[in-house]
Design a protein around this motif. Structure first.
Motif, short mmCIF file in Angstrom:
data_model
loop_
_atom_site.label_atom_id
_atom_site.label_comp_id
_atom_site.label_asym_id
_atom_site.label_seq_id
_atom_site.Cartn_x
_atom_site.Cartn_y
_atom_site.Cartn_z
N ARG A 89 8.21 2.12 -15.75
CA ARG A 89 8.33 1.53 -14.42
C ARG A 89 7.77 2.45 -13.34
O ARG A 89 7.79 2.08 -12.15
CB ARG A 89 9.79 1.22 -14.12
CG ARG A 89 10.30 -0.01 -14.85
CD ARG A 89 11.72 -0.32 -14.47
NE ARG A 89 12.16 -1.57 -15.08
CZ ARG A 89 12.07 -2.76 -14.51
NH1 ARG A 89 11.54 -2.87 -13.31
NH2 ARG A 89 12.49 -3.85 -15.12
N PRO A 126 5.40 3.72 -10.78
CA PRO A 126 4.31 2.97 -10.11
C PRO A 126 2.93 3.53 -10.35
O PRO A 126 1.94 2.83 -10.10
CB PRO A 126 4.70 3.05 -8.63
CG PRO A 126 5.62 4.22 -8.52
CD PRO A 126 6.35 4.30 -9.82
N TRP A 181 1.05 1.31 -12.96
CA TRP A 181 0.69 -0.03 -12.49
C TRP A 181 -0.29 0.02 -11.33
O TRP A 181 -1.07 -0.92 -11.14
CB TRP A 181 1.97 -0.78 -12.09
CG TRP A 181 2.93 -0.86 -13.22
CD1 TRP A 181 4.04 -0.09 -13.42
CD2 TRP A 181 2.84 -1.72 -14.37
NE1 TRP A 181 4.66 -0.42 -14.60
CE2 TRP A 181 3.95 -1.42 -15.20
CE3 TRP A 181 1.96 -2.72 -14.76
CZ2 TRP A 181 4.17 -2.09 -16.40
CZ3 TRP A 181 2.17 -3.39 -15.95
CH2 TRP A 181 3.27 -3.07 -16.75
N ARG A 182 -0.27 1.10 -10.57
CA ARG A 182 -1.26 1.23 -9.50
C ARG A 182 -2.67 1.33 -10.07
O ARG A 182 -3.60 0.67 -9.58
CB ARG A 182 -0.94 2.46 -8.65
CG ARG A 182 -1.91 2.69 -7.49
CD ARG A 182 -1.68 4.05 -6.86
NE ARG A 182 -1.94 5.11 -7.82
CZ ARG A 182 -1.68 6.40 -7.60
NH1 ARG A 182 -1.10 6.77 -6.47
NH2 ARG A 182 -1.94 7.30 -8.53
N TYR A 222 3.86 -8.18 -1.76
CA TYR A 222 4.57 -7.75 -2.95
C TYR A 222 5.54 -6.59 -2.68
O TYR A 222 5.90 -5.87 -3.61
CB TYR A 222 3.58 -7.37 -4.05
CG TYR A 222 2.63 -8.50 -4.37
CD1 TYR A 222 3.06 -9.60 -5.10
CD2 TYR A 222 1.31 -8.48 -3.90
CE1 TYR A 222 2.19 -10.65 -5.38
CE2 TYR A 222 0.45 -9.53 -4.18
CZ TYR A 222 0.90 -10.61 -4.91
OH TYR A 222 0.04 -11.66 -5.18
N GLU A 223 5.91 -6.38 -1.44
CA GLU A 223 6.95 -5.43 -1.06
C GLU A 223 6.67 -4.02 -1.56
O GLU A 223 7.59 -3.27 -1.88
CB GLU A 223 8.32 -5.91 -1.56
CG GLU A 223 8.70 -7.30 -1.08
CD GLU A 223 9.98 -7.79 -1.73
OE1 GLU A 223 10.47 -7.11 -2.65
OE2 GLU A 223 10.47 -8.85 -1.32
N SER A 233 5.42 -3.02 -4.35
CA SER A 233 5.63 -2.81 -5.78
C SER A 233 4.34 -3.14 -6.53
O SER A 233 3.90 -4.30 -6.55
CB SER A 233 6.78 -3.68 -6.29
OG SER A 233 6.90 -3.60 -7.70
N TRP A 234 3.75 -2.14 -7.17
CA TRP A 234 2.53 -2.37 -7.95
C TRP A 234 2.83 -3.22 -9.18
O TRP A 234 2.01 -4.06 -9.57
CB TRP A 234 1.92 -1.04 -8.37
CG TRP A 234 1.33 -0.25 -7.26
CD1 TRP A 234 1.87 0.85 -6.66
CD2 TRP A 234 0.08 -0.50 -6.60
NE1 TRP A 234 1.04 1.30 -5.67
CE2 TRP A 234 -0.07 0.50 -5.61
CE3 TRP A 234 -0.91 -1.45 -6.74
CZ2 TRP A 234 -1.18 0.56 -4.77
CZ3 TRP A 234 -2.03 -1.40 -5.90
CH2 TRP A 234 -2.16 -0.40 -4.94
N ARG A 235 3.97 -3.00 -9.80
CA ARG A 235 4.32 -3.79 -10.98
C ARG A 235 4.53 -5.27 -10.62
O ARG A 235 4.10 -6.16 -11.36
CB ARG A 235 5.58 -3.22 -11.63
CG ARG A 235 6.01 -3.93 -12.91
CD ARG A 235 7.18 -3.21 -13.55
NE ARG A 235 7.65 -3.94 -14.73
CZ ARG A 235 8.55 -4.90 -14.70
NH1 ARG A 235 9.10 -5.24 -13.53
NH2 ARG A 235 8.93 -5.51 -15.81
N LYS A 236 5.15 -5.53 -9.50
CA LYS A 236 5.32 -6.91 -9.05
C LYS A 236 3.99 -7.54 -8.71
O LYS A 236 3.75 -8.73 -8.97
CB LYS A 236 6.25 -6.92 -7.82
CG LYS A 236 6.63 -8.31 -7.34
CD LYS A 236 7.62 -8.22 -6.20
CE LYS A 236 8.00 -9.62 -5.72
NZ LYS A 236 8.97 -9.55 -4.59
#
Length: 327
Positions: free
Chosen positions: A95, A97, A100-101, A124-125, A127-130
């Motif tokens: 998790r 970031p 995911w970034r 997406y607030e 969040s790179w994962r979101k």
């Protein structure tokens, strides 16, 4: 009456035999010792812990946290999702970031770094994962396949019957993060075409190069058919997924062929999408090649990862699968 073959076992040996039998039937479960233990996530390279910590798992004791972090950094997002199911420590670590970034900036590199950061904060607030799960993206780890069938009348040998043939052909598209894609229209199966869907393909493979753009869930693509009368194929698609973040379906909205002038094409590898940008569906710049809006062969594209090209049901012949409903 006691048996002549009965043996007298000393009490201490009888107790030992009974314990050995119990140990045989009871399965050892060492993972039960981990219940109630909070496993800390992997720290990035260079971090210093405030107190000593002993890893409970053998893998974590043998593999330093820095190397585990580097292994995760080189994984694809699909493999990261699978690795997060191994244990809690890996789940918390993945998790991070940072992983995911990098995946997001590579997937949407056409939008630019600044634009991606703006979308990240506004939708997406942060969040790179979101962002990776919810933002539509074109997948590059496989091939999009559209299976089309039609009925063709056969040659009647006798007047008592009228034979027909069920013809099956495929449209193949492979996308790249740089904004380029490969297109092939063939009757060959997926397992055979996947081998030649690359930029090293020869002219005999009939693999054509094109460019595409992605705006929200809309994909605009164009590919040039070279020859004496150059023809451009304009494709409009809509991305969707059967699950969140899958992006494994593309609906074919329009398929238009038009003619282009030789003066408009300086290099076969140039961005043909920029040349035909703004054209109408009935517009053609070559009177010998009229614009045609195709209405047949419009089945949705299904995404097939590279590790499934040999086992996908799309390889089945028409005798075993006459029609295919993508869903």
């Amino acid at each position: 009456m006691a048996s002549d073959f009965a043996l007298s076992v000393p009490p201490e040996l009888e107790t030992a035999l009974r314990l050995k039998t119990v140990q045989y039937f009871v399965t050892k479960r060492p993972w039960l010792d981990l219940y109630g233990i909070n496993v800390r996530p992997v720290a990035p390279f260079g971090s210093v812990s405030s107190k000593p910590y002993v890893e409970s798992a053998l893998l974590h004791r043998c593999l330093p946290d820095e190397l585990l972090f580097e292994v995760f950094a080189r994984m694809t997002p699909h493999d990261l999702g699978r690795a997060s199911c191994v244990c809690r420590k890996w789940r918390y670590t993945i998790r991070n970031p940072v992983f995911w970034r990098n995946a997001c900036l590579k997937a949407w590199q056409l939008s630019g770094v600044v634009e991606n950061y703006k979308i990240l904060q506004s939708k997406y607030e942060g969040s790179w994962r979101k962002m990776w799960l919810l933002r539509p993206r074109v997948r590059t780890d496989g091939i999009y396949v559209s299976r089309n069938t039609y009925i063709r009348a056969g040659v009647a040998e006798w007047k008592v019957n009228n034979p027909v043939h069920l013809v099956c052909y495929f449209r193949y598209m492979r996308f790249f993060p740089s904004g380029r894609f490969l297109y092939k229209n063939s009757s060959q199966k997926v397992k055979d075409v996947a081998k030649c869907m690359n930029f090293r393909a020869s002219s005999t493979d009939c693999v054509y190069k094109g460019h595409y753009t992605l705006s929200d869930n809309q994909v605009e693509a164009a590919v040039l058919y070279p020859g004496l009368r150059p023809t451009v194929l304009r494709i409009r698609l809509r991305l969707r997924g059967t699950t969140v973040g899958a992006n494994n379906r593309m609906d074919l909205l329009s398929l238009v062929t038009s003619g282009v002038n030789d003066s408009e094409i300086n290099d076969p590898d140039e961005d043909i999408l920029g040349v035909v940008e703004g054209w109408q569906d009935d517009e053609s710049h070559n009177p010998d090649v009229p614009a045609v809006s195709h209405r047949r062969g419009m089945m949705p594209f299904v995404f097939v990862p590279f590790h499934e090209v040999e086992t996908t049901v799309l390889n089945l012949p028409v005798e075993k699968m006459d029609y295919f409903v993508p869903g």
